[in-house]
Design a protein around this motif. Sequence first.
Motif, PDB file in Angstrom:
ATOM      1  N   GLN A   1      49.468   3.516  -1.362  1.00 47.79           N
ATOM      2  CA  GLN A   1      49.995   2.388  -0.586  1.00 47.79           C
ATOM      3  C   GLN A   1      48.925   1.318  -0.366  1.00 47.79           C
ATOM      4  O   GLN A   1      49.217   0.108  -0.441  1.00 47.79           O
TER       5      GLN A   1
ATOM      6  N   TYR B   1      50.167  12.990   2.414  1.00 42.48           N
ATOM      7  CA  TYR B   1      49.892  11.765   3.165  1.00 42.48           C
ATOM      8  C   TYR B   1      48.646  11.060   2.625  1.00 42.48           C
ATOM      9  O   TYR B   1      48.647   9.838   2.441  1.00 42.48           O
TER      10      TYR B   1
ATOM     11  N   LEU C   1      56.419   6.699   5.199  1.00 42.89           N
ATOM     12  CA  LEU C   1      55.523   5.619   4.783  1.00 42.89           C
ATOM     13  C   LEU C   1      56.288   4.435   4.188  1.00 42.89           C
ATOM     14  O   LEU C   1      55.900   3.278   4.380  1.00 42.89           O
TER      15      LEU C   1
ATOM     16  N   TYR D   1      49.011   7.513   1.010  1.00 40.28           N
ATOM     17  CA  TYR D   1      48.357   6.442   1.771  1.00 40.28           C
ATOM     18  C   TYR D   1      47.400   5.659   0.871  1.00 40.28           C
ATOM     19  O   TYR D   1      47.338   4.419   0.945  1.00 40.28           O
TER      20      TYR D   1
END
Length: 462
Positions: free
Chosen positions: A421, A414, A213, A418
């Motif tokens: 992010q 994840y 990522l 995510y």
Amino acid sequence: MVKKLLLSMGFMSAFMPAMAFAADDATPAQLQGAIDAVWVMLAAILVIFMQAGFALLEAGSTRMKNAGHVAGKTVLTFGLCAIAFWAIGFGFAFGDGNGFFGTTGFFVDGTEEQAQAAFSSLSFSDVPIAIKFLFQLAFAGVSLAIAWGGFAERGKLPVYFIFGILYTVLVYPIVAHWVWGGGWLSQIGMQDFAGSTVVHLQGATAALVATLLLKPRIGKYNKDNTPNLIPGHNQVLSVLGVIILWIGWFGFNPGSTLSAMNDGFFGYIALTTNLAASAGAVAALVVSWIYFGKADVPSMLNGVLAALVAITASCAFVTPRDAIIIGAISGILTFFTAQWFEKAGVDDPIYAFSVHGIAGIWGTLSTGIFATPELAEKVGVGKAGLLYGGGLEQLGVQALGVFGAFLFVLVLSYIILYVIQATIGLRVTEEEEITGLDLSEHGTYGYPEQMRKTPGGTSNSV
């Protein structure tokens, strides 16, 4: 001087009979409990001291402008881990509950009343619950330290707070419960004595997600996707870090017996652990020498760690000869997978997934190949491996455990990363990354004398 010595001798002669009298009054069970408690406490200290090894290894393996940040966040994240694991993580991991997570034992109070009511998965040992907690906390801290490898040189400091807490509360303890807390993998006999999967594969998988990522560091790849070497700034620090980790592993694996009185079995585990690490060091150095034409020190260091990771699952189940085989294969596997990942565009600065992930998978599977029936019976978990008459059954259990843990951590990490992010962001700005995280995140360099501006206006930065 002589007078002081005589006084000291007099004090000892007066004190020792009191100790002997106390020991004479103790029952064998009380003596065993006291020795076991001291041993596990010592093992916990050794594993916690591995944080120093990670700090030195990671700082030495990254650039000078990030050294203070790398070392400092080790202290921060272990502090966060300790509080989160005390409040919630330990209960999820070892509390009584169902096959997937514990539902009791939150906010550990250190009393045996809580231990008896909430932690039946740890009842095989009479060590006080406070010491058991510290020992298991040390493992959670190691797993989190591994995960941070994927963030190296480009992760934002606030991410360490958010992901560190969520990893300790939601990710690590769930798989720990599956294998060690009476969960579904424990019920089918998965062999992972000290955590090749529970500790190392989990941390490595989270590191891999972060690496993908965050994307590569500035300057790592050319326009044609060929990688550039970004060497660490201090190989001596890296070597010292690995030596500390190697020593810490004698708490990691032998300490997982939670007893010093079981026929000295912890000594046997120390033997297999050390032989594997030695084989990993030699194998990785030799293969790097053949591949590069030069004997590569960082590859040797990774070989040591990979072998230690692999033998962590199998240390109590395999013979010394097979421990050497497991360690040597680990060193070779880690070397070649590290080269492959780098060429594939995965910028993993400290090779977290190759060292802890690939070796963690191999080590967990290796018990399904090399576990002897005598040692499996002694430990009381699972069955003999493929080469010792057990067929494919134990190997299948090990493979299922690896796949289940990897998939769970991959998906949950994840999702967490995510969301981070998409909200506050994972990566520092380009300007901050070029400047270095020491200055951009903390306002000062780890090596201020080396990073200062010269009279001509240029920096001594490397």
